[in-house]
Design a protein around this motif. Structure first.
Motif, PDB file in Angstrom:
ATOM      1  N   CYS A   1      -0.122  12.502   1.849  1.00  0.00           N
ATOM      2  CA  CYS A   1      -1.404  11.789   1.745  1.00  0.00           C
ATOM      3  C   CYS A   1      -2.518  12.570   2.434  1.00  0.00           C
ATOM      4  N   PHE A   2      -2.243  13.046   3.657  1.00  0.00           N
ATOM      5  CA  PHE A   2      -3.269  13.778   4.393  1.00  0.00           C
ATOM      6  C   PHE A   2      -3.608  15.103   3.710  1.00  0.00           C
ATOM      7  N   ARG A   3      -2.633  15.709   3.068  1.00  0.00           N
ATOM      8  CA  ARG A   3      -2.914  16.959   2.371  1.00  0.00           C
ATOM      9  C   ARG A   3      -3.851  16.711   1.190  1.00  0.00           C
ATOM     10  N   LYS A   4      -3.680  15.591   0.502  1.00  0.00           N
ATOM     11  CA  LYS A   4      -4.603  15.242  -0.566  1.00  0.00           C
ATOM     12  C   LYS A   4      -6.005  14.998  -0.024  1.00  0.00           C
ATOM     13  N   VAL A   5      -6.075  14.365   1.136  1.00  0.00           N
ATOM     14  CA  VAL A   5      -7.375  14.122   1.772  1.00  0.00           C
ATOM     15  C   VAL A   5      -8.013  15.447   2.161  1.00  0.00           C
ATOM     16  N   ALA A   6      -7.222  16.334   2.781  1.00  0.00           N
ATOM     17  CA  ALA A   6      -7.751  17.617   3.228  1.00  0.00           C
ATOM     18  C   ALA A   6      -8.247  18.458   2.062  1.00  0.00           C
ATOM     19  N   ALA A   7      -7.531  18.396   0.947  1.00  0.00           N
ATOM     20  CA  ALA A   7      -7.909  19.175  -0.233  1.00  0.00           C
ATOM     21  C   ALA A   7      -9.019  18.505  -1.034  1.00  0.00           C
ATOM     22  N   GLU A   8      -9.412  17.291  -0.603  1.00  0.00           N
ATOM     23  CA  GLU A   8     -10.419  16.506  -1.315  1.00  0.00           C
ATOM     24  C   GLU A   8     -10.064  16.378  -2.796  1.00  0.00           C
ATOM     25  N   THR A   9      -8.809  16.029  -3.032  1.00  0.00           N
ATOM     26  CA  THR A   9      -8.315  15.840  -4.390  1.00  0.00           C
ATOM     27  C   THR A   9      -9.036  14.668  -5.047  1.00  0.00           C
ATOM     28  N   PRO A  10      -9.781  14.893  -6.108  1.00  0.00           N
ATOM     29  CA  PRO A  10     -10.581  13.819  -6.714  1.00  0.00           C
ATOM     30  C   PRO A  10      -9.738  12.621  -7.142  1.00  0.00           C
ATOM     31  N   ALA A  11      -8.569  12.877  -7.704  1.00  0.00           N
ATOM     32  CA  ALA A  11      -7.753  11.777  -8.198  1.00  0.00           C
ATOM     33  C   ALA A  11      -7.209  10.904  -7.072  1.00  0.00           C
ATOM     34  N   PHE A  12      -7.136  11.472  -5.853  1.00  0.00           N
ATOM     35  CA  PHE A  12      -6.619  10.695  -4.732  1.00  0.00           C
ATOM     36  C   PHE A  12      -7.725  10.023  -3.931  1.00  0.00           C
ATOM     37  N   ALA A  13      -8.947  10.480  -4.110  1.00  0.00           N
ATOM     38  CA  ALA A  13     -10.068   9.956  -3.330  1.00  0.00           C
ATOM     39  C   ALA A  13     -10.180   8.431  -3.375  1.00  0.00           C
ATOM     40  N   PRO A  14      -9.997   7.790  -4.529  1.00  0.00           N
ATOM     41  CA  PRO A  14     -10.104   6.324  -4.548  1.00  0.00           C
ATOM     42  C   PRO A  14      -9.043   5.611  -3.713  1.00  0.00           C
ATOM     43  N   TYR A  15      -8.009   6.344  -3.316  1.00  0.00           N
ATOM     44  CA  TYR A  15      -6.906   5.726  -2.579  1.00  0.00           C
ATOM     45  C   TYR A  15      -6.970   5.991  -1.073  1.00  0.00           C
TER      46      TYR A  15
ATOM     47  N   ILE B   1       0.838  -1.206   0.000  1.00  0.00           N
ATOM     48  CA  ILE B   1       0.000   0.000   0.000  1.00  0.00           C
ATOM     49  C   ILE B   1       0.868   1.249   0.000  1.00  0.00           C
ATOM     50  N   ARG B   2       1.888   1.262   0.825  1.00  0.00           N
ATOM     51  CA  ARG B   2       2.768   2.436   0.910  1.00  0.00           C
ATOM     52  C   ARG B   2       3.421   2.724  -0.434  1.00  0.00           C
ATOM     53  N   CYS B   3       3.886   1.655  -1.075  1.00  0.00           N
ATOM     54  CA  CYS B   3       4.528   1.804  -2.370  1.00  0.00           C
ATOM     55  C   CYS B   3       3.542   2.348  -3.405  1.00  0.00           C
ATOM     56  N   MET B   4       2.317   1.841  -3.375  1.00  0.00           N
ATOM     57  CA  MET B   4       1.294   2.301  -4.318  1.00  0.00           C
ATOM     58  C   MET B   4       0.947   3.765  -4.089  1.00  0.00           C
ATOM     59  N   LEU B   5       0.748   4.148  -2.817  1.00  0.00           N
ATOM     60  CA  LEU B   5       0.383   5.532  -2.514  1.00  0.00           C
ATOM     61  C   LEU B   5       1.508   6.491  -2.890  1.00  0.00           C
ATOM     62  N   PHE B   6       2.739   6.097  -2.625  1.00  0.00           N
ATOM     63  CA  PHE B   6       3.877   6.929  -3.005  1.00  0.00           C
ATOM     64  C   PHE B   6       3.909   7.112  -4.528  1.00  0.00           C
ATOM     65  N   ASN B   7       3.701   6.048  -5.239  1.00  0.00           N
ATOM     66  CA  ASN B   7       3.691   6.095  -6.696  1.00  0.00           C
ATOM     67  C   ASN B   7       2.585   7.027  -7.198  1.00  0.00           C
ATOM     68  N   LYS B   8       1.421   6.991  -6.528  1.00  0.00           N
ATOM     69  CA  LYS B   8       0.306   7.848  -6.917  1.00  0.00           C
ATOM     70  C   LYS B   8       0.617   9.314  -6.651  1.00  0.00           C
ATOM     71  N   ILE B   9       1.253   9.583  -5.513  1.00  0.00           N
ATOM     72  CA  ILE B   9       1.616  10.967  -5.195  1.00  0.00           C
ATOM     73  C   ILE B   9       2.559  11.523  -6.255  1.00  0.00           C
ATOM     74  N   LYS B  10       3.535  10.741  -6.655  1.00  0.00           N
ATOM     75  CA  LYS B  10       4.467  11.188  -7.684  1.00  0.00           C
ATOM     76  C   LYS B  10       3.748  11.414  -9.019  1.00  0.00           C
ATOM     77  N   GLU B  11       2.807  10.566  -9.317  1.00  0.00           N
ATOM     78  CA  GLU B  11       2.032  10.719 -10.546  1.00  0.00           C
ATOM     79  C   GLU B  11       1.225  12.012 -10.528  1.00  0.00           C
ATOM     80  N   LEU B  12       0.592  12.305  -9.368  1.00  0.00           N
ATOM     81  CA  LEU B  12      -0.212  13.523  -9.265  1.00  0.00           C
ATOM     82  C   LEU B  12       0.665  14.768  -9.279  1.00  0.00           C
ATOM     83  N   ASP B  13       1.880  14.679  -8.795  1.00  0.00           N
ATOM     84  CA  ASP B  13       2.786  15.819  -8.830  1.00  0.00           C
ATOM     85  C   ASP B  13       3.074  16.248 -10.268  1.00  0.00           C
ATOM     86  N   ILE B  14       3.182  15.277 -11.121  1.00  0.00           N
ATOM     87  CA  ILE B  14       3.480  15.585 -12.517  1.00  0.00           C
ATOM     88  C   ILE B  14       2.236  16.091 -13.237  1.00  0.00           C
TER      89      ILE B  14
END
Length: 962
Positions: free
Chosen positions: A355-369, A230-243
């Motif tokens: 991760c928590f910042r994405k949750v706080a911002a209600e980032t749609p792309a992160f919501a499924p995670y 899970i950690r590896c997946m979430l990290f990968n997603k954060i990097k993807e959203l950064d780009i």
């Protein structure tokens, strides 16, 4: 606040992780990321109502339902806006808004809520709260955070307390290897080195001590594997959203290049953030639903991915010539702003924050995670429950179960092993104004090994402390610190603590002896703890030759101690070792190289921390003083038996004590002697009752010993006339005994005379009753006789007393029967006697100028009292805390200090120990609800304690006056 805290515990500690995984992946379809999320759905789980009812005592089912309704309608919303959705992370933020604040860009505890924070953060860890709080607050104020190097245990905003402690404090009870962030380091290590850890998990026994549903040990290992995925997946997603989002989080590490006036992704990042097959929906579901056998076969695939991320994003870390990449979340932009003592923790904090910042911002792309983040936190929490002591069980054995686990997941990883020692000291010194830090380490068998260990610890512990520039600036120091050249000038020094170990020889012997031999066996060849005594001799000689040699490492050693379970070994086992080290000067051949005779080595001893009965805890303290010859300037660790409320203790034990019969016999004899010594005439009648109990118990244990000598008749002991021996002893006991002394009736007074000899080497005594002083050929041999107690030679000249002492060690029936358990019913008078003896002993110890090392959080978690305001430290010393002259006169005014003990196990710091005591005392009220202690009283008292702590330091024990 209590119901809010209970709700948080409910959703983060009492949910079944396996059930949640099944719920999320129950459908055969892979559209689960579009369904109602767990972090929302769990708020409406009907089963939660029943467990919520169990969590808060006095709450009915209806009350629990209303509490959950409040959670759903209010607390679980991330703020008070109606449009915000309710989910469990909103609960954490709502709690944080009450108890935390940001000061100097760091999360800080609001002092008024210190005890509430301690209660919940001890259970769930601080990073869950601090990372979420900073993420929400930074988003709220549009702050771009790149700093995560705050202390592992954050402090309060109590300015008055900070100013008081900034004058300088001493840490006089600090076990080096129990004081680091072993949980955090173990978790980070596991998340980055997940393959090949089954051996560690097999040694890792889960501690099923809570009321929640648990998974098995094997399930925990499986869950940790899934957490790494899970950690590896979430990290990968954060990097993807950064780009994808060029205006994303300020901590992103996206590399771009400018082509034809337009910024585009570098080919390296584009390749790295391409959707990885490992994290596809199908693979995710397969990973989360798979069993242990299937996941084990895939671990190498996950480890390859982790290693690739470490190479691409991780940054090398060096400590004491050991270099490695500890964490793929530990990126170069993090390192640039987080070069303090806690930088190894910043990668995980950065990850949670993002991760928590994405949750706080209600980032749609992160919501499924977000559900995966919740599952990750739950697994991490379950792992933490097995590392940090926060359960409700009492006693040292419970603590030891946690303390012994600290190396399981770090062994074999030098970088993390080195960090364990380094962070223990560097985080302590860099975040607090500590002038004296007494780190306790175990001894080695040779001087070379001892010196090598000290050099290694100095290199690990002082490297980070020395290199941090902001510490120098903070304290107005020059770059050329004096202890960069001379480590003796640093706050850090060492106390060598020997380890108490159980004596298993009698049990092994019992298995080997047949029934026929058992019925006739009398003497055995080995004394109690024979093997431990031999080990102590080797270690004592090694320490002596290290300390008093010309080696510079010897100067780093400033004291001695003995630690571990008090049930394993009594103080008598360490008596010869302590006397040898305290009073002998040097026994090696290079004395002529010393310019002057060295001063004595001060000592402390763990005593009265854990006990079957308060009486044997008090007796352990008395034995430490008498047998180890503790005197002015020496200390006793914990000493809870000396000051805890006897009535409350026995009420907790239901007035029934279960203990070995020999311990109870010793307690009877010792208590009778205290009644006489302290002139407790109000217990004279009760003394007769204790004597009758003693007679019965003594006959049960020593009956064969008596019959053996009684049947010899006129031949007596080894041919001597028994009556002559009795007459010899009658001259000594005439003032204490009424009537003639008979061998078949050993009185408590006579037995106590034999008890006094337990500080002597047992091999100096024979079954014939002779004390063999002729065996003393060296300084070590001389230390085998306790010259300071008992005073006078008559004790060792009585062959009856000597024979009793010999039987205590070498009579098989005495030892085996003494280990049998006896139930003891505690009477009201007995409780009063214990309280009276406590008070008398406090005055005696104060007159000897022996200090007490108090460790509030350790004592609250190990002892039977569960409140900081019930800690006996205020019974030991109350000057400044009270103004009533009668209460001041009643208190012995012992010299005390506040310390942490094992701050890694108990999740605390020295500054917070002061804060917890201050916060607890501020909230103490009388029957009318009025506060008993005023703020000025509390800080006046704390100032006295702070000063005494510095005065008690062994670092200053032998310093020459200037």
């Amino acid at each position: 606040m209590k119901t809010l805290r209970a709700s948080i515990q409910l959703f983060f500690r009492q949910v079944d992780i396996s059930d949640l995984i099944k719920k999320r992946y129950s459908s055969n379809s892979i559209t689960h990321r579009k369904a109602l999320r767990l972090i929302e759905e769990i708020l409406y789980d009907e089963d939660i109502t029943h467990r919520g009812f169990e969590e808060i005592s006095g709450y009915s089912m209806d009350d629990s339902e209303r509490m959950l309704q409040k959670v759903q309608e209010d607390w679980a919303k991330s703020d008070r806006n109606e449009g915000r959705r309710a989910h469990i992370f909103g609960l954490i933020y709502r709690f944080c808004t009450h108890v935390l604040t940001l000061e100097h860009n760091k999360p800080t505890i609001q002092f008024d809520h210190m005890l509430r924070w301690r209660e919940l953060s001890l259970l769930l860890g601080e990073d869950l709260f601090t990372c979420l709080f900073t993420a929400y607050e930074d988003l709220r104020y549009r702050h771009q955070r790149n700093y995560f190097d705050w202390a592992p245990i954050i402090s309060t905003n109590n300015l008055r307390l900070k100013n008081l402690l900034n004058k300088g404090i001493a840490e006089n009870h600090f076990h080096l290897f129990g004081s680091s962030n072993h949980y955090d380091l173990s978790w980070i290590n596991l998340m980055n080195n997940i393959e090949g850890r089954s051996k560690a998990f097999n040694k890792f026994k889960t501690h099923k001590s809570r009321n929640e549903r648990f998974t098995s040990k094997n399930d925990l290992e499986l869950l940790v594997w899934k957490a790494a995925y899970i950690r590896c997946m979430l990290f990968n997603k954060i990097k993807e959203l950064d780009i994808i989002d060029a205006a994303g989080d300020p901590c992103r590490e996206t590399k771009t290049e400018k082509i034809d006036g337009n910024e585009k992704e570098s080919s390296e990042n584009k390749k790295a953030t391409t959707l990885d097959e490992l994290f596809s929906k199908q693979t995710e579901q397969s990973w989360m639903e798979a069993g242990k056998k299937e996941i084990r076969s895939r671990l190498s695939q996950l480890q390859v991915k982790i290693d690739a991320l470490k190479m691409q994003y991780g940054t090398a870390y060096t400590i004491a010539d050991t270099t490695g990449t500890p964490d793929y979340c530990y990126g170069h932009q993090i390192v640039a702003k987080n070069r303090g003592a806690n930088e190894l923790l910043t990668g995980e904090r950065w990850f949670l924050y993002r991760c928590f910042r994405k949750v706080a911002a209600e980032t749609p792309a992160f919501a499924p995670y977000e559900d995966l983040l919740y599952l990750y936190l739950l697994i991490k929490q379950q792992f933490r429950d097995e590392i940090i002591q926060q359960n409700k069980q009492v006693g040292f054995a419970n603590f030891s179960a946690y303390q012994n686990r600290k190396w399981h997941f770090l062994d074999g990883y030098p970088l993390f092993g080195s960090a364990l020692c380094s962070m223990a000291v560097s985080t302590t010194l860099l975040n607090q104004t500590i002038q004296s830090l007494e780190a306790r380490i175990t001894p080695e068998d040779t001087p070379d090994e001892m010196c090598a260990n000290i050099r290694k610890n100095d290199r690990l512990c002082l490297e980070k402390f020395n290199e941090v520039e902001h510490f120098m600036a903070k304290n107005g120091l020059d770059q050329d610190l004096p202890y960069l050249k001379d480590k003796n000038e640093s706050p850090l020094f060492y106390n060598i603590h020997f380890i108490k170990k159980p004596d298993s020889s009698i049990k092994k012997l019992g298995k080997e002896i047949s029934k026929t031999i058992y019925e006739t066996a009398t003497h055995i060849a080995l004394c109690r703890h024979d093997q431990l005594r031999k080990t102590l001799k080797v270690q004592a000689l090694s320490l002596m030759n290290t300390k008093w040699s010309t080696r510079k490492e010897g100067k780093r050693i400033q004291g001695i101690d003995a630690a571990s379970s008090e049930f394993s070994a009594r103080p008598e086992v360490f008596a010869q070792t302590f006397r040898y080290l305290k009073f002998c000067r040097s026994s090696h051949n290079d004395d002529n190289l010393l310019e002057e005779l060295p001063e004595k080595l001060p000592a402390t001893f763990h005593a009265g921390e854990d006990f079957y009965d308060i009486a044997d805890g008090l007796r352990a303290i008395d034995e430490s003083i008498k047998f180890l010859n503790l005197d002015n300037g020496d200390r006793i660790g914990h000493a809870l038996a000396l000051g805890i409320d006897a009535e409350a203790y026995y009420r907790c034990k239901h007035s029934v004590i279960m203990l070995p019969r020999h311990w109870l016999l010793d307690n009877y004899s010792w208590l009778i002697s205290r009644i006489h010594k302290y002139n407790l005439t109000q217990f004279s009648a009760y003394c007769g009752s204790l004597e009758r109990e003693f007679d019965v118990l003594f006959q049960d244990i020593y009956g064969d010993f008596l019959n053996e000598h009684q049947h010899k008749g006129a031949n007596g002991i080894q041919g001597e006339n028994l009556q002559n021996q009795i007459n010899d002893y009658n001259e000594f006991v005439a003032s204490e005994e009424d009537g003639p002394f008979h061998m078949t009736h050993i009185t408590p007074t006579l037995y106590f005379e034999a008890w006094k000899l337990r500080g002597d080497n047992p091999y100096y005594y024979t079954s014939t009753g002779y004390f063999q002083r002729k065996r003393m050929y060296s300084l070590w041999d001389e230390a085998g006789e306790n010259c300071m107690y008992p005073t006078g030679g008559v004790k060792r000249s009585s062959r009856l007393v000597n024979a009793l002492y010999h039987a205590y060690h070498f009579n098989y029936q005495v030892r085996s029967r003494g280990e049998e358990v006896k139930q003891f019913k505690v009477s009201h008078t007995y409780k009063q006697l214990i309280t009276a003896v406590q008070k008398a002993m406090q005055r005696e110890i104060a007159s000897r100028h022996i200090a007490i090392e108090c460790n509030p959080s350790s004592n609250v978690l190990i002892g039977t009292f569960r409140r900081y305001d019930n800690h006996p430290i205020k019974e030991f010393f109350n000057t400044g805390l009270v103004y009533d002259q009668e209460k001041l006169n009643e208190c012995a005014q012992l010299c005390v200090s506040i310390n942490t003990d094992d701050q890694g196990v108990f999740s605390t710091t020295l500054e917070n120990e002061y804060a917890l005591m201050a916060g607890a005392l501020e909230k103490v009220t009388d029957k009318e609800g009025n506060r008993i202690y005023k703020e000025s009283q509390i800080y006046h008292w704390l100032e006295h304690v702070r000063t005494m702590g510095l005065q008690m330091s062994f670092r200053n024990h032998n310093k020459e006056k200037r």
